[in-house]
Scaffold this motif. Structure first.
Motif, PDB file in Angstrom:
ATOM      1  N   ALA A  24       0.599  50.699  90.808  1.00 32.86           N
ATOM      2  CA  ALA A  24       0.623  50.086  92.143  1.00 32.86           C
ATOM      3  C   ALA A  24       0.312  51.109  93.224  1.00 32.86           C
ATOM      4  O   ALA A  24      -0.422  50.819  94.180  1.00 32.86           O
ATOM      5  CB  ALA A  24       1.988  49.446  92.395  1.00 32.86           C
ATOM      6  N   ARG A  25       0.838  52.334  93.083  1.00 36.13           N
ATOM      7  CA  ARG A  25       0.551  53.377  94.070  1.00 36.13           C
ATOM      8  C   ARG A  25      -0.935  53.709  94.091  1.00 36.13           C
ATOM      9  O   ARG A  25      -1.532  53.914  95.159  1.00 36.13           O
ATOM     10  CB  ARG A  25       1.380  54.629  93.771  1.00 36.13           C
ATOM     11  N   ALA A  26      -1.544  53.780  92.922  1.00 33.62           N
ATOM     12  CA  ALA A  26      -2.973  54.086  92.857  1.00 33.62           C
ATOM     13  C   ALA A  26      -3.796  52.993  93.529  1.00 33.62           C
ATOM     14  O   ALA A  26      -4.743  53.277  94.272  1.00 33.62           O
ATOM     15  CB  ALA A  26      -3.403  54.255  91.402  1.00 33.62           C
ATOM     16  N   ILE A  27      -3.434  51.748  93.303  1.00 31.43           N
ATOM     17  CA  ILE A  27      -4.163  50.631  93.910  1.00 31.43           C
ATOM     18  C   ILE A  27      -4.013  50.659  95.425  1.00 31.43           C
ATOM     19  O   ILE A  27      -4.997  50.528  96.175  1.00 31.43           O
ATOM     20  CB  ILE A  27      -3.671  49.291  93.336  1.00 31.43           C
ATOM     21  N   LYS A  28      -2.793  50.860  95.879  1.00 29.78           N
ATOM     22  CA  LYS A  28      -2.564  50.861  97.331  1.00 29.78           C
ATOM     23  C   LYS A  28      -3.185  52.072  98.009  1.00 29.78           C
ATOM     24  O   LYS A  28      -3.390  52.077  99.223  1.00 29.78           O
ATOM     25  CB  LYS A  28      -1.060  50.769  97.623  1.00 29.78           C
ATOM     26  N   GLY A  29      -3.516  53.093  97.226  1.00 25.64           N
ATOM     27  CA  GLY A  29      -4.249  54.225  97.786  1.00 25.64           C
ATOM     28  C   GLY A  29      -5.718  53.913  98.027  1.00 25.64           C
ATOM     29  O   GLY A  29      -6.402  54.656  98.736  1.00 25.64           O
ATOM     30  N   LEU A  30      -6.197  52.801  97.454  1.00 28.99           N
ATOM     31  CA  LEU A  30      -7.586  52.396  97.612  1.00 28.99           C
ATOM     32  C   LEU A  30      -7.752  51.194  98.532  1.00 28.99           C
ATOM     33  O   LEU A  30      -8.738  51.086  99.261  1.00 28.99           O
ATOM     34  CB  LEU A  30      -8.181  52.051  96.236  1.00 28.99           C
ATOM     35  N   ILE A  31      -6.802  50.277  98.477  1.00 27.80           N
ATOM     36  CA  ILE A  31      -6.906  49.053  99.260  1.00 27.80           C
ATOM     37  C   ILE A  31      -5.507  48.480  99.458  1.00 27.80           C
ATOM     38  O   ILE A  31      -4.641  48.631  98.590  1.00 27.80           O
ATOM     39  CB  ILE A  31      -7.811  48.014  98.549  1.00 27.80           C
ATOM     40  N   GLN A  32      -5.274  47.876 100.580  1.00 27.95           N
ATOM     41  CA  GLN A  32      -3.994  47.221 100.829  1.00 27.95           C
ATOM     42  C   GLN A  32      -4.074  45.791 100.305  1.00 27.95           C
ATOM     43  O   GLN A  32      -4.824  44.964 100.839  1.00 27.95           O
ATOM     44  CB  GLN A  32      -3.662  47.245 102.319  1.00 27.95           C
ATOM     45  N   PRO A  33      -3.328  45.459  99.255  1.00 24.76           N
ATOM     46  CA  PRO A  33      -3.452  44.134  98.631  1.00 24.76           C
ATOM     47  C   PRO A  33      -2.949  42.980  99.496  1.00 24.76           C
ATOM     48  O   PRO A  33      -3.373  41.833  99.283  1.00 24.76           O
ATOM     49  CB  PRO A  33      -2.587  44.257  97.368  1.00 24.76           C
ATOM     50  N   ALA A  34      -2.062  43.267 100.444  1.00 25.40           N
ATOM     51  CA  ALA A  34      -1.437  42.187 101.208  1.00 25.40           C
ATOM     52  C   ALA A  34      -2.491  41.298 101.861  1.00 25.40           C
ATOM     53  O   ALA A  34      -3.397  41.777 102.553  1.00 25.40           O
ATOM     54  CB  ALA A  34      -0.506  42.764 102.264  1.00 25.40           C
TER      55      ALA A  34
END
Length: 261
Positions: A24-34
């Motif tokens: 999840a940290r890696a994903i949020k480092g690329l794009i904000q999913p919200a």
């Protein structure tokens, strides 16, 4: 005896796990999913489809070519309006054009003989400026030596033929980038990610997971006797009576659909 993703025998082996916080940290480092609309292509049992929803995505659609997998994944969607699952091919999902802000493909492309059509379908699904995220292991990722953290490395030490099998199906950075370029993506980047797969209270728990071939298509290349041999091989190399935190190294590519407005 390669894995059959359409078999009822494997319906739960890609479902009974949670995506770890390091993913999840890696994903949020690329794009904000919200608030994003996400399509998870090759969703399997829905582990990461659910993870995207739990990160705040407005809606997540999981797509898989296996009806068995989709039926299993659909259990995740019960009572939720932010999740949906459907049967579809990676190069022909059947979803509307421009219906996604993010397309996610995890552990998908190493099962494909070519990537361009799958990437072109992702481009069709994405809105202007949308992002494609591709997570898979390269040959360099899988050939790291075995250790108490990197259990997968022991597979190849015990059975060198599995290393050759992996070399034949795993992507290279150059090949992925070329296919993304061909599909019209821009701003391609790649990075490595150590993702915690699972924590086991002891070796016995890990051994049970290995013998069930849980979420590990490569272990379907071994006979039951060979799998027992592998479990013993790994057991001889791990400290006894200790918690085991298994991690895998992945490569994560991000690329954008050009803005057309």
């Amino acid at each position: 005896m390669s894995i059959d993703f359409h078999s009822e025998a494997v319906k739960d082996t890609y479902a009974n796990r949670d995506a770890h916080a390091d993913w999840a940290r890696a994903i949020k480092g690329l794009i904000q999913p919200a608030g994003k609309r996400v399509v998870d292509v090759g969703c399997g049992g829905g582990i990461y489809t659910l993870a995207w929803a739990n990160l705040g995505a407005a809606h997540v659609t999981g797509v898989d070519f296996s009806e068995v997998m989709v039926n299993t994944a659909s259990k995740q969607a019960q009572g939720r309006t932010d999740l949906a699952f459907k049967v579809g091919a990676s190069d022909a999902t059947g979803l509307p054009s421009g219906s996604a802000d993010v397309v996610f493909q995890r552990a998908l492309i190493h099962h494909l003989t070519e990537y361009a059509d799958t990437f072109r379908e992702a481009a069709r699904l994405l809105t202007s400026g949308g992002m494609l995220l591709v997570q898979d292991r390269t040959v360099d990722d899988v050939r790291l030596p075995g250790s108490p953290r990197h259990i997968r490395g022991y597979f190849f030490e015990c059975f060198p033929r599995l290393a050759e099998f992996e070399s034949g199906r795993r992507p290279t950075d150059a090949r992925v980038r070329a296919a993304l370029d061909e599909a019209g993506f821009v701003s391609t980047e790649s990075r490595t990610l150590w993702e915690t797969r699972k924590t086991y209270k002891d070796f016995g728990s890990l051994a049970s997971d290995l013998r069930a071939r849980t979420g590990r298509s490569i272990l379907h290349e071994l006979s039951d006797a060979e799998l027992d041999q592998l479990v013993d091989f790994i057991g001889d190399r791990l400290p006894g009576g200790e918690t085991i935190v298994e991690q895998d190294r992945w490569t994560l590519w991000s690329a954008s659909r050009p803005r057309y407005d």
